[in-house]
Design an enzyme around this catalytic site. Sequence first.
Site, short mmCIF file in Angstrom:
data_model
loop_
_atom_site.label_atom_id
_atom_site.label_comp_id
_atom_site.label_asym_id
_atom_site.label_seq_id
_atom_site.Cartn_x
_atom_site.Cartn_y
_atom_site.Cartn_z
N ASP A 135 7.67 2.47 -1.83
CA ASP A 135 6.22 2.56 -1.82
C ASP A 135 5.76 2.97 -3.21
O ASP A 135 6.55 3.48 -4.02
CB ASP A 135 5.80 3.59 -0.77
CG ASP A 135 4.32 3.85 -0.76
OD1 ASP A 135 3.54 2.88 -0.78
OD2 ASP A 135 3.93 5.04 -0.76
N ASP A 137 2.07 4.45 -4.17
CA ASP A 137 1.18 5.61 -4.23
C ASP A 137 1.82 6.82 -3.57
O ASP A 137 2.28 6.75 -2.42
CB ASP A 137 -0.15 5.29 -3.54
CG ASP A 137 -0.88 4.16 -4.25
OD1 ASP A 137 -1.54 4.44 -5.26
OD2 ASP A 137 -0.76 3.00 -3.80
#
Length: 335
Positions: A135, A137
Site C-alpha cells: 500500500d 498512503d
Amino acid sequence: MPSVSFSDSQFHSHFFLQQLWSDSSESLSELTQQNVQRTTVKTDATHRLIIAAEGLNLAKVYQVQHALNDGLSFVSFTDSAYSPHCQTQAIVAQVNVQNEQVNELLEQVSGQTRTELFLLPVCPSLNAPGLLVMDMDSTMIGCECIDEIAYLAGVGEQVSEVTELAMQGKLDFAQSLHQRVACLEGVPLPLLQGLLDKLPIMSGLSVLINELKKNGWKVVVASGGFTYFANHLRDRFELDAAVSNVLETADNKLTGKVVGQVVDASVKAATVKELADKWNIDAAQTIAMGDGANDLLMMKEAAYGVAYHAKPVVRQQAKLAIRHSGLDTLLHIFG
C-alpha cells in the site's frame, strides 16, 4: 534476573540466555556469534519466532520470553541473518505453540516490550523469485495524500474524518473515495507538485526495496490513492509496477472526479494474484503489506499479510504485524 520456572522443553533457552547474560558488555551480535551456534537442540518445533527491536539487548529478549511462556515453548535460539542490513536487530527462536490465543498474546507483549514479534510456521526465501505488494498512503509514505490535497482545498478536516472511517472499514471504500475526491474540485495541479517534493518516506523503505530487488524480487505499489503520487514513487524507487486511481483534470485543475475503475480492496487483491501469475512467482512467495481495512483482502490473498503501523482491525486479522519499527524490519522474516 527475574525468577522463572521453566519446563524441560524450555530449559535450553533458559540456559542459553544465562550464557548471554554472563557478559552484557558485549553486543548482541558478538554474543550470538559466540554462543548461539553451540546451542543447537533437536526439536519437532514447526514455528519460528523472530524478536526484533532497535537496540535489542539481552534483557529485552529475556523479558519477551518470560512474557510469552504461557503461549510458546522455547526450544533454541539463532541469530537473524538480516540484522546487519536493518535498523533493527533480531534473534530467532524455535518454538512450539501451546496456546490457540497466541496472536492476541503477541499483540499484547509487542506493545509491552516495544518489540516486533513475528511467528511463522514457514518463512519466505530470498533465494527464489518473490513478490511484495505494498500500500502507499501511511505504509510507504507517512501521510494520506488525499487528506493533504484536501487541506490545500480548505476542506482538510472534513475529508480526513471520512478517510479515517474508511481505513477502519466503517465506510465503503469506493463510495467514500468519490465523496472525498468531489471535495477536491478546483485544486490547481501545480499545488500537487509541492506535495511531491515533501512526501514523508517511511523509515526503512529504501533498504527494504534495495535488498529485495538485489535478490530478484518484484516490488509493487497498489494504492487506493492516486497515480500522481504512486507513479512518482514507482520511478523514484525503481519499482516494478504501480496500480492506483486516476484523478480527472481539466484546465490544469482537478475536476473532483476519478477516471475509470476505483482501486479498492478487490482490485488490490487481484493485483497480487495477477502479477504473481504474470511473473511466474510461486504463491508461497508473495507478501502484501498495508495499514487500512481496504488492504485486508490483498493481505489474505498473499501468503504473508503484513500489517504496518496499522489500524487495530487490520492488526487483528493480519498474519504478521510491524507495530513500532521501520519497513526494513520485514527482512527478518526471510529464512
